[in-house]
Design a protein around this motif. Structure first.
Motif, mmCIF file in Angstrom:
data_model
loop_
_atom_site.group_PDB
_atom_site.id
_atom_site.type_symbol
_atom_site.label_atom_id
_atom_site.label_comp_id
_atom_site.label_asym_id
_atom_site.label_seq_id
_atom_site.Cartn_x
_atom_site.Cartn_y
_atom_site.Cartn_z
ATOM 1 N N LEU A 81 0.829 -1.202 0.000
ATOM 2 C CA LEU A 81 0.000 0.000 0.000
ATOM 3 C C LEU A 81 0.866 1.257 0.000
ATOM 4 O O LEU A 81 0.572 2.222 -0.707
ATOM 5 N N LEU A 82 1.947 1.241 0.745
ATOM 6 C CA LEU A 82 2.880 2.369 0.740
ATOM 7 C C LEU A 82 3.441 2.584 -0.671
ATOM 8 O O LEU A 82 3.516 3.709 -1.161
ATOM 9 N N PHE A 83 3.817 1.490 -1.335
ATOM 10 C CA PHE A 83 4.294 1.564 -2.715
ATOM 11 C C PHE A 83 3.222 2.164 -3.622
ATOM 12 O O PHE A 83 3.499 3.066 -4.422
ATOM 13 N N TYR A 84 1.987 1.670 -3.505
ATOM 14 C CA TYR A 84 0.895 2.189 -4.329
ATOM 15 C C TYR A 84 0.653 3.676 -4.070
ATOM 16 O O TYR A 84 0.388 4.442 -4.994
ATOM 17 N N ARG A 85 0.745 4.086 -2.818
ATOM 18 C CA ARG A 85 0.524 5.505 -2.498
ATOM 19 C C ARG A 85 1.606 6.392 -3.114
ATOM 20 O O ARG A 85 1.319 7.484 -3.605
ATOM 21 N N LYS A 86 2.850 5.941 -3.081
ATOM 22 C CA LYS A 86 3.928 6.713 -3.715
ATOM 23 C C LYS A 86 3.709 6.800 -5.216
ATOM 24 O O LYS A 86 3.860 7.861 -5.813
ATOM 25 N N GLU A 87 3.353 5.689 -5.838
ATOM 26 C CA GLU A 87 3.083 5.671 -7.273
ATOM 27 C C GLU A 87 1.898 6.579 -7.605
ATOM 28 O O GLU A 87 1.924 7.306 -8.595
ATOM 29 N N TRP A 88 0.853 6.531 -6.778
ATOM 30 C CA TRP A 88 -0.326 7.366 -7.010
ATOM 31 C C TRP A 88 0.040 8.849 -6.923
ATOM 32 O O TRP A 88 -0.398 9.644 -7.739
ATOM 33 N N ASP A 89 0.844 9.187 -5.949
ATOM 34 C CA ASP A 89 1.239 10.580 -5.779
ATOM 35 C C ASP A 89 1.996 11.081 -7.010
ATOM 36 O O ASP A 89 1.746 12.182 -7.502
ATOM 37 N N GLU A 90 2.910 10.262 -7.523
ATOM 38 C CA GLU A 90 3.655 10.629 -8.725
ATOM 39 C C GLU A 90 2.728 10.737 -9.938
ATOM 40 O O GLU A 90 2.841 11.674 -10.732
ATOM 41 N N PHE A 91 1.811 9.792 -10.067
ATOM 42 C CA PHE A 91 0.871 9.804 -11.187
ATOM 43 C C PHE A 91 -0.034 11.034 -11.122
ATOM 44 O O PHE A 91 -0.240 11.728 -12.112
ATOM 45 N N LYS A 92 -0.560 11.286 -9.923
ATOM 46 C CA LYS A 92 -1.474 12.414 -9.736
ATOM 47 C C LYS A 92 -0.765 13.740 -10.039
ATOM 48 O O LYS A 92 -1.331 14.615 -10.690
ATOM 49 N N THR A 93 0.476 13.876 -9.587
ATOM 50 C CA THR A 93 1.240 15.101 -9.847
ATOM 51 C C THR A 93 1.454 15.293 -11.346
ATOM 52 O O THR A 93 1.240 16.386 -11.880
ATOM 53 N N ALA A 94 1.833 14.225 -12.040
ATOM 54 C CA ALA A 94 2.057 14.315 -13.487
ATOM 55 C C ALA A 94 0.754 14.607 -14.227
ATOM 56 O O ALA A 94 0.735 15.426 -15.158
ATOM 57 N N ALA A 95 -0.329 13.965 -13.816
ATOM 58 C CA ALA A 95 -1.623 14.205 -14.458
ATOM 59 C C ALA A 95 -2.101 15.626 -14.205
ATOM 60 O O ALA A 95 -2.610 16.291 -15.116
#
Length: 108
Positions: A81-95
């Motif tokens: 879940l920590l991994f997914y949250r980091k990935e989500w944060d990066e994705f959300k920032t780029a989007a």
């Protein structure tokens, strides 16, 4: 909603729900209905996948004379879940840079 849940995002959301509290299938499905029109039956392959990966574990508890299966996040699940949250944060920032930043650039 126009946006679809990918398998990874669905896994992340199920783990996040289980992190907040141990949850049974119907409860998880109801929480997910707020963002996705998924049938409850389509949730069970996701739960099975997370169980097999060691990210969730189950236990049964009696409720109104019937057993209810609860899903509980494991330490490995917390790490995922920590991994997914980091990935989500990066994705959300780029989007956001494209979707929101693009609007700001056009207005200048």
């Amino acid at each position: 909603m126009v946006y679809q849940l990918t398998p990874a995002l669905l896994d992340a959301m199920v783990l996040a729900i289980a992190e907040g509290e141990d949850a049974y299938g119907y409860m998880i499905a109801q929480r997910l209905r707020n963002i996705a029109s998924q049938k409850e039956s389509s949730l069970y392959p996701v739960l099975k996948r997370l169980l097999e990966a060691g990210f969730l574990e189950t236990y049964d508890q009696e409720y109104q004379g019937r057993n209810r299966r609860y899903y509980k996040i494991t330490e490995a699940g917390r790490g995922q879940l920590l991994f997914y949250r980091k990935e989500w944060d990066e994705f959300k920032t780029a989007a956001d840079e494209i979707l929101i930043g693009g609007e700001e650039d056009e207005q200048e």
